[in-house]
Structure formats: structure tokens, C-alpha cells
Design an enzyme around this catalytic site. Structure first.
Site, short mmCIF file in Angstrom:
data_model
loop_
_atom_site.label_atom_id
_atom_site.label_comp_id
_atom_site.label_asym_id
_atom_site.label_seq_id
_atom_site.Cartn_x
_atom_site.Cartn_y
_atom_site.Cartn_z
CG ASN A 1 -2.07 -1.21 1.44
OD1 ASN A 1 -1.58 -1.90 -0.16
ND2 ASN A 1 -2.86 -1.33 1.85
CB THR B 1 -16.18 38.92 -29.91
OG1 THR B 1 -16.34 40.05 -30.95
CG2 THR B 1 -15.10 39.71 -29.53
CG HIS B 2 -20.17 37.13 -30.75
ND1 HIS B 2 -21.17 36.36 -29.31
CD2 HIS B 2 -19.59 37.93 -30.76
CE1 HIS B 2 -21.08 37.85 -29.18
NE2 HIS B 2 -20.45 38.72 -29.02
CB SER C 1 -8.45 12.69 -49.46
OG SER C 1 -9.76 11.69 -49.69
CE LYS D 1 -10.19 17.59 -48.04
NZ LYS D 1 -11.35 16.28 -47.35
CG ASN E 1 -7.90 16.30 -44.87
OD1 ASN E 1 -8.41 16.53 -45.15
ND2 ASN E 1 -8.58 15.18 -45.32
CD GLU F 1 -9.17 16.69 -38.97
OE1 GLU F 1 -10.49 16.47 -39.17
OE2 GLU F 1 -7.81 16.92 -39.47
CE1 TYR G 1 -3.98 0.47 -2.62
CE2 TYR G 1 -5.34 -1.73 -2.14
CZ TYR G 1 -4.47 -1.43 -3.43
OH TYR G 1 -4.47 -1.78 -4.54
CE LYS H 1 -0.84 1.88 -9.59
NZ LYS H 1 -1.87 1.17 -8.78
N1 ARG Z 1 -1.36 -3.13 -7.68
C1 ARG Z 1 -2.08 -2.87 -6.43
C2 ARG Z 1 -2.42 -1.16 -6.76
O1 ARG Z 1 -2.08 -0.99 -7.41
C3 ARG Z 1 -1.10 -2.97 -5.29
C4 ARG Z 1 -1.22 -2.77 -3.85
C5 ARG Z 1 -1.84 -3.37 -3.20
N2 ARG Z 1 -2.33 -3.93 -1.77
C6 ARG Z 1 -3.43 -4.18 -1.83
N3 ARG Z 1 -3.82 -4.50 -0.76
N4 ARG Z 1 -3.16 -5.49 -2.18
O2 ARG Z 1 -2.67 -0.81 -5.89
#
Ligand code: ARG
Length: 455
Positions: free
Chosen positions: A107, A152-153, A274, A280, A282, A287, A314, A322
């Protein structure tokens, strides 16, 4: 890792939903760095022996080489980067590896790794923003006196200089850079040593690990240490705002390079063709930069929904922090680099800009200002008289500066021939020399200031 109380391994689908290695493997550098700092601290505090710490450090270095070279075999059965590294360490150095996880938990480990990663991301994004600012300042330097219509606009409003327009983006990007710097500053505290959530019964030295990992200090509350993800949220919020700025600039490039505007061209290096329409060109990169904000703001949204309502400390929900965050950081880096390339590449059509600036009675305000300053009219009355002059020009299908003095005098008899000098687009922009105004002299001065600042 927890086989002691378990009789059987996980179901295949359990392993599938539980494993995060495909996402968090990119934390390997941070994980190894964190483990090295932790092991060195454990030895210094006499919690493990120096010999064990040396074996651990050597093994971790070897693992870094393996991962870097692509030789490392990541395994889902080891769930995440932390356990993949630890399992390999055990293979490489044996018994000492089992002592590394003393006085820590995954953790605090993941919280530390993630902070280190986001801190580096903030630094890298800030540097990329600076590159884009530099490209814009260079454009501004070249086009300090290039006249274009200001809108503007999206209706032609008043003439402005293209350099001034570029520097508007430099200002917003400076605030973006500041937001990443702020986020970095606030996140720069080390959670390592908080362990699972309550701290540890060993005489650890958290100042030491914090310092080794270049954090300003250790985090002060173990529960907060393992449950906080606002450092990632804050970075994503900064990214979403910055991406919205890129999206506005991207949209302007799309407009400027369209035949309707014809203000600028991207060379072949930043244009696509294109497959069916041979004529074209582009602006795909623009974009895509315009669109990236969707994914980036989406990542902020994804994480804040994961975090809301989570009880302390946790919860495994937090493993879902992530994937979208990493993707958003990647998107941000890519969009900034592409935008920097496009700004450098952009070829401005000064004639087209100037001609457009002369349309739409863009200097009507200058005529009103003339009536105020030279004839002493109240601005509202001047506005009214100028409106009548614009209506006359419209009826005659002429630009303001193509009217005769007699035309002007039909509406305001005291107007002098000198009014015409005010009606050119160059006079209009030159007159706007108030602080922050569009005058070429201002732009030149601001360009110098930015060149100095962004050195
Ligand atoms: N892979 C876990 C994460 O990214 C790591 C921490 C895991 N901790 C636990 N108590 N299971 O959060």
C-alpha cells in the site's frame, strides 16, 4: 506471497481481474528505486544486516537491467509490479530478498511509486509546455506586426496582430505550467513507511527514505499516505485544462488552414491527403490535438469516480487509478509535441490575413474613437454616428476607407480628412498600445520578455 493461510490458488478469472501487471509494469523504475531506498534505510536502522541490504541492492540492479533490456518475464500470477520484482529478487539473491518487505506494505509501496511517476510526469509535461511556448514566441517574434482579423463570436471584430494572438496562448500555457508545478510541489511527500495503513513497530527512518527519493519530507499521516490519490487527480485536472487550451489552438489551426480562411498552411510534414479526393490537404494532427481533451478529461472523471465514497484507507478500487492516468499523461505528451511541431511548421499567409482584417468594417471602433478624441463626442454618440456610417458603407458596398469625406460628413459634418488615417488596419493596431494591447511595439516588447523568461 500470502500462501500461509491459503490452501488453493485463485480461480483463473480471479487472477484475471486481480492482476495489474500489464498496467503497472511501467512503474518498474520507481519500484526498484523505492525498494533500494527502503533496503538502505532498513540496514542503516539495523533492521536488516548490511550484507542483506547489499545483496538486495545488487539483485535489484540486475532486475533493472533485465527489465530495461526486455529480458524480464512479467507474470500475471505475480499480480503487480511489486510482486513481480520481489519474486524475481528471491530467485536471484535468495533469503535476503525475503527481508525486503519488512516495515512496508504494497500500500505504501504503490503510493510511493505512483507519486514518483506522477512527479516525473509533471516535470516532463512542464518541459514540453515550455517547448510549445518557445515555438509560439518565435512565431510571435516573426509576426509582431502581421495584421489579422480579431474575432468575437467568430465575427470580425477588430484588427489584431498575429504575434499578439500567439502570445495569448503563451500566457495560458504559462498558467498550465504553473498548475503542473503546483501539483508537483503538493505531491512531493513520501508515503513510504506508512505500511498497510497504521505505520510500523520498527525504528524506521522515514526522513532518510524521503530524502533518498528526493521528496521534500515524509507524509505525516499513515492513513492518508496510503489512501490519497488527489496528487493524481490534481495532475489530471491540470492536464485536462491544458488539453482544453491545446484544443482551442488546434481548432484555430483547422480554421486558418481551411480554404475559407486561407490564413496559414501546414507543409507536407504536417498534412495528410485523402484516399479518394486528390486535392485534399487535411490537418489531422490538429484535429487529433483538438480531440485529446476528451480522453484526458475522461481520465480525470474516471479517477474521481473511483475515489469518491471510498472509506479509508486502501481499497483495491484504487488499483484502477493507473490505466487511464497513464494514458492521459501519454496523450498529453503526444499532443504537446505534435502541437509544437505544427506551430513550427505553420506558414502564415500575411496577405490573406491582412485582406480579411480589412473586411467586416473592422476599424469602425477606430472611427468612433476618432470622434471621441478629436471632436469631443461622448462615446455612445460616436458609436451611433459610426453605426450610421457603417450602414452607408454597406449600402454603397464599400469599405469604410473607400467612402469619400463627403460621405462621412453627411453623417457627422465636423469629420476631417485626417479621419481616414485612422481607418487603416495598421493604424488601428498601432493605436492599441495600452498595456496588454495588440500594438506591434507591445508584441515586440512581450516577445523579448518571454524569450528571457523561457531561456
Ligand atoms: N497493485 C496494487 C495497486 O496498484 C498494489 C497494492 C495492493 N495492496 C493490497 N492491499 N492488495 O493498488
Amino acid at each position: 506471497m500470502w500462501g500461509g493461510r491459503f490452501e488453493r490458488g485463485p480461480a483463473a478469472i480471479m487472477e484475471e481481474i486481480n492482476a495489474s501487471i500489464d498496467v503497472d509494469r511501467r512503474l518498474w523504475r520507481e519500484d526498484i528505486e523505492g525498494s533500494k531506498a527502503h533496503a538502505a534505510m532498513l540496514a542503516a536502522a539495523k533492521i536488516i544486516s548490511d550484507a542483506d541490504a547489499r545483496a538486495i541492492a545488487k539483485g535489484l540492479d540486475a532486475i533493472a537491467v533485465e527489465i530495461d533490456s526486455g529480458a524480464f518475464a512479467f507474470s500475471k500470477s505475480h499480480e503487480d509490479i511489486h510482486m513481480n520484482v520481489e519474486a524475481r529478487l528471491k530467485e536471484l539473491v535468495g533469503e535476503p530478498a525475503s527481508r525486503l518487505h519488512t516495515a512496508r506494505s504494497r500500500n505504501d509501496q504503490v503510493a510511493t511509486d505512483f507519486r514518483l511517476y506522477m512527479r516525473r510526469s509533471c516535470d516532463e509535461i512542464a518541459a514540453s509546455i515550455r517547448n510549445l511556448q518557445r515555438a509560439l514566441v518565435e512565431k510571435a517574434a516573426k509576426h509582431a506586426a502581421t495584421v489579422m482579423p480579431g474575432y468575437t463570436h467568430l465575427q470580425i471584430a477588430q484588427p489584431i496582430t498575429f504575434g499578439h494572438h500567439c502570445l495569448a496562448y503563451v500566457e495560458m500555457l504559462e498558467r498550465d505550467r504553473g498548475r503542473f508545478r503546483d501539483a508537483r510541489k503538493r505531491m512531493n511527500e513520501c508515503p513510504l513507511g506508512a505500511a498497510a495503513l497504521a505505520g510500523v513497530p520498527y525504528p524506521i527512518d522515514r526522513e532518510r527514505t524521503a530524502k533518498a527519493l528526493k521528496f521534500d519530507r515524509p507524509t505525516a499521516n499513515s492513513i492518508d499516505s496510503v489512501s490519497a490519490r488527489d496528487f493524481a487527480l490534481e495532475t489530471l485536472a491540470a492536464a485536462a485544462i491544458a488539453a482544453s487550451h491545446l484544443s482551442r489552438l488546434a481548432e484555430e489551426i483547422v480554421l486558418w488552414t481551411s480554404p475559407h480562411f486561407g490564413f496559414a498552411k501546414l507543409t507536407d510534414a504536417f498534412s495528410t491527403g485523402s484516399s479518394i479526393m486528390p486535392q485534399k490537404r487535411n490537418p489531422d494532427a490538429a484535429e487529433l490535438c483538438r480531440a485529446k481533451v476528451g480522453r484526458i478529461a475522461g481520465a480525470f472523471h474516471a479517477l474521481i469516480i473511483v475515489m469518491k465514497g471510498l472509506p479509508l484507507a486502501y481499497s483495491k478500487d484504487m488499483q484502477e487509478d493507473k490505466a487511464a492516468t497513464f494514458a492521459a499523461i501519454d496523450d498529453m505528451a503526444l499532443a504537446l509535441a505534435a502541437m509544437t511541431g505544427m506551430i513550427g511548421d505553420l506558414v502564415v499567409n500575411e496577405t490573406a490575413m491582412r485582406e480579411a482584417a480589412m473586411r467586416g468594417y473592422s476599424t469602425a471602433t477606430d472611427l468612433a474613437d476618432y470622434l471621441v478624441r478629436e471632436l469631443g463626442l461622448a462615446f455612445r454618440d460616436a458609436h451611433h454616428a459610426t453605426g450610421a456610417i457603417v450602414a452607408l458603407a454597406e449600402k454603397k458596398k464599400k469599405r469604410l476607407d473607400q467612402l469619400t469625406l463627403a460621405d462621412l460628413r453627411r453623417i457627422e459634418p465636423r469629420i476631417g480628412a485626417d479621419a481616414f488615417q485612422r481607418l487603416t488596419v495598421d493604424a488601428s493596431v498601432a493605436a492599441r498600445a495600452s498595456y496588454g494591447g495588440t500594438a506591434p511595439a507591445n508584441v515586440a516588447r512581450e516577445v523579448k520578455r518571454w524569450q528571457e523568461k523561457l531561456k
